[in-house]
Design an enzyme around this catalytic site. Structure first.
Site, short mmCIF file in Angstrom:
data_model
loop_
_atom_site.label_atom_id
_atom_site.label_comp_id
_atom_site.label_asym_id
_atom_site.label_seq_id
_atom_site.Cartn_x
_atom_site.Cartn_y
_atom_site.Cartn_z
N ASN A 7 0.87 -1.17 0.00
CA ASN A 7 0.00 0.00 0.00
C ASN A 7 0.91 1.22 0.00
O ASN A 7 1.51 1.55 1.02
CB ASN A 7 -0.90 -0.04 1.25
N TRP A 8 0.99 1.86 -1.15
CA TRP A 8 1.91 3.00 -1.27
C TRP A 8 1.36 4.27 -0.63
O TRP A 8 2.07 5.27 -0.54
CB TRP A 8 2.22 3.25 -2.76
N LYS A 9 0.09 4.24 -0.24
CA LYS A 9 -0.54 5.43 0.36
C LYS A 9 -0.30 6.64 -0.54
O LYS A 9 -0.30 6.50 -1.77
CB LYS A 9 -0.05 5.62 1.80
N HIS A 91 -9.52 1.07 4.72
CA HIS A 91 -8.27 1.25 5.47
C HIS A 91 -8.54 2.20 6.64
O HIS A 91 -9.35 3.13 6.52
CB HIS A 91 -7.19 1.83 4.54
N GLU A 93 -6.96 4.59 7.72
CA GLU A 93 -6.71 6.00 7.41
C GLU A 93 -7.90 6.61 6.68
O GLU A 93 -8.12 7.82 6.75
CB GLU A 93 -5.41 6.12 6.58
N GLU A 158 -5.28 -4.95 10.40
CA GLU A 158 -4.28 -3.92 10.62
C GLU A 158 -4.58 -3.19 11.93
O GLU A 158 -5.42 -2.27 11.95
CB GLU A 158 -4.27 -2.91 9.47
N GLY A 164 2.69 2.26 10.84
CA GLY A 164 3.66 3.36 10.75
C GLY A 164 4.37 3.67 12.05
O GLY A 164 5.03 4.69 12.18
N SER A 196 3.46 -2.14 10.23
CA SER A 196 4.91 -2.23 10.48
C SER A 196 5.52 -3.56 10.07
O SER A 196 6.41 -4.07 10.76
CB SER A 196 5.23 -1.90 11.95
N GLY A 217 2.98 -1.21 4.22
CA GLY A 217 2.99 0.21 3.91
C GLY A 217 4.39 0.68 3.54
O GLY A 217 4.88 0.41 2.44
N GLY A 218 5.05 1.34 4.46
CA GLY A 218 6.34 1.98 4.19
C GLY A 218 7.36 1.10 3.49
O GLY A 218 8.03 1.53 2.54
P1 13P Z 1 3.16 0.42 7.58
O1 13P Z 1 3.67 -0.87 7.00
O2 13P Z 1 3.90 1.63 7.08
O3 13P Z 1 3.05 0.36 9.07
O4 13P Z 1 1.66 0.63 7.02
C1 13P Z 1 0.75 -0.42 7.16
C2 13P Z 1 -0.47 -0.12 6.40
O5 13P Z 1 -1.26 0.74 6.76
C3 13P Z 1 -0.70 -0.86 5.15
O6 13P Z 1 -1.99 -0.66 4.66
#
Ligand code: 13P
Length: 240
Positions: A7-9, A91, A93, A158, A164, A196, A217-218
């Site tokens: 997930n590149w956000k 998600h 977010e 999640e 994050g 994470s 994510g990251g």
């Molecule tokens: P991180 O891997 O950066 O914690 O993000 C997780 C996430 O929200 C994937 O959708």
């Protein structure tokens, strides 16, 4: 097979297609399906770069309607038209930042199915909810309210407090929630863990019972790290 989804956000520019080129050039990872979900501006470009390869491309959200007067929104048929195969929905977010409810997520998932996309439905508790002992109640309610009727799907657990932050739940905590979710999704539905996930914790996370992959994510922004996570899928390790 486990699904390793990135997930590149809100990250990435046209030049970031180099990351897809790198994943394609690296070749398939045994036991792992690779999916990258970039911002909407990059879906078509990434899908073009991934065409005919083992790498799949997805969206990060879609509207429940196929088209209409919804300024700024993207529909499921638009994502499919751009080459997406999956779409992340609900998600945390978006639930927190855009007021998305379970009913909205369910309507979006039905729209995804109608467009031939596989929805990845996210659930997860906040730290306050975990501390209050309400984790299973919260994820159970989110799941029950968000799942569409029928159709292929993926679920992602999640924990909000693990996103994050570099913090992950204990193996027992992940296993408990995944067993709970696995018993409440249609047979064969992968339940991903997200929050994470990094190259150094992927091996134990992906080896837990009822963990069908990861939503990253990251670490998904760097092909080397994303591939290292995929290579931690038990089948990939067995093949190495
Ligand atoms: P991180 O891997 O950066 O914690 O993000 C997780 C996430 O929200 C994937 O959708």
């Amino acid at each position: 097979m486990q699904l390793i989804a990135g997930n590149w956000k809100m990250h990435g520019r046209l030049a970031s297609v180099a990351a897809i080129d790198a994943l394609v050039a690296a070749g398939p990872v045994p036991g792992a399906r690779l999916l990258v979900c970039p911002p909407a501006t990059l879906v078509a470009r990434f899908a073009e770069a991934a065409r005919g390869s083992h790498v799949e491309i997805g969206g990060q959200d879609c509207h429940a309607e196929p088209e209409g007067a919804f300024t700024g929104d993207i529909s499921a048929p638009m994502l499919a038209d751009a080459g997406a195969t999956h779409v992340i929905l609900g998600h945390s977010e978006r639930r927190a930042g855009h007021g998305e409810t379970d009913a909205m997520v369910r309507a979006k998932a039905a729209a995804a199915h109608a467009a031939g996309l596989i929805p990845i439905i996210c659930v997860g508790e906040t730290l306050a909810e975990r501390d209050a002992g309400a984790t299973l109640e919260v994820v159970g309610r989110q799941l029950a309210g968000s799942l569409p009727a029928g159709g292929p799907l993926v679920v992602a657990y999640e924990p909000v407090w693990a996103i994050g932050t570099g913090r992950t739940p204990t193996p027992q905590q992940v296993a408990e929630v995944h067993a709970f979710l696995a018993a409440r999704v249609p047979a064969g539905t992968p339940v991903l863990y997200g929050g994470s996930v990094k190259p150094d914790n992927a091996a134990w996370l992906l080896a837990l019972p009822h963990v069908g992959g990861a939503l990253v994510g990251g670490a998904s922004l760097t092909p080397r790290d994303f591939l290292a996570i995929a290579s931690a899928v038990p089948a990939a390790r067995d093949a190495a």
